[in-house]
Write a protein that holds these residues in place. Structure first.
Motif, short mmCIF file in Angstrom:
data_model
loop_
_atom_site.label_atom_id
_atom_site.label_comp_id
_atom_site.label_asym_id
_atom_site.label_seq_id
_atom_site.Cartn_x
_atom_site.Cartn_y
_atom_site.Cartn_z
N ASP A 189 0.82 -1.22 0.00
CA ASP A 189 0.00 0.00 0.00
C ASP A 189 0.85 1.25 0.00
O ASP A 189 0.56 2.22 -0.69
CB ASP A 189 -0.94 0.03 1.21
N TYR A 190 1.90 1.27 0.78
CA TYR A 190 2.75 2.46 0.86
C TYR A 190 3.45 2.71 -0.47
O TYR A 190 3.52 3.84 -0.94
CB TYR A 190 3.77 2.31 1.98
N ALA A 191 3.94 1.67 -1.09
CA ALA A 191 4.66 1.82 -2.36
C ALA A 191 3.73 2.33 -3.46
O ALA A 191 4.13 3.14 -4.29
CB ALA A 191 5.28 0.50 -2.77
N GLU A 192 2.50 1.88 -3.48
CA GLU A 192 1.58 2.24 -4.56
C GLU A 192 1.01 3.66 -4.41
O GLU A 192 0.69 4.30 -5.38
CB GLU A 192 0.44 1.24 -4.64
N LYS A 193 0.90 4.15 -3.17
CA LYS A 193 0.17 5.40 -2.96
C LYS A 193 1.03 6.59 -2.60
O LYS A 193 0.61 7.71 -2.78
CB LYS A 193 -0.85 5.19 -1.84
N ASN A 194 2.21 6.40 -2.09
CA ASN A 194 2.86 7.52 -1.43
C ASN A 194 4.23 7.94 -1.96
O ASN A 194 4.92 8.66 -1.26
CB ASN A 194 3.00 7.21 0.07
N PHE A 195 4.68 7.52 -3.12
CA PHE A 195 5.95 8.05 -3.63
C PHE A 195 5.64 9.42 -4.20
O PHE A 195 5.03 9.56 -5.25
CB PHE A 195 6.58 7.13 -4.68
N SER A 196 6.08 10.43 -3.48
CA SER A 196 5.65 11.79 -3.79
C SER A 196 6.80 12.68 -4.26
O SER A 196 7.95 12.24 -4.36
CB SER A 196 5.02 12.40 -2.53
#
Length: 78
Positions: free
Chosen positions: A13-20
């Motif tokens: 979930d973190y990899a898919e949503k939060n690379f900012s």
């Protein structure tokens, strides 16, 4: 040899949503300031999105398997 190591994407979930943009700037500035011979991104799940696409050419991606437990103790994902 000067190598910069980054860790990201240990949870899907973190990899898919939060690379900012903040992650992009952190990587770009580390490269500009340190002028490494290489940069490695260690991840179980490769990030996605426009900011990742802009910087992934600067990095070697090292796919890892994040352990469920270390010395019998489970990791807690929050």
């Amino acid at each position: 040899m000067r190598i910069i190591h980054f860790c990201f994407g240990l949870d899907r979930d973190y990899a898919e949503k939060n690379f900012s943009m903040v992650h992009y700037i952190a990587i770009k500035s580390a490269i500009m300031v340190n002028k490494p011979q290489s940069c490695i991104m260690h991840c179980q799940f490769e990030p996605e999105g426009k900011w990742w696409d802009k910087c992934k050419g600067w990095l070697s991606v090292n796919k890892i398997i994040f352990p469920e437990k270390v010395q019998g103790k489970s990791f807690i994902h929050t």
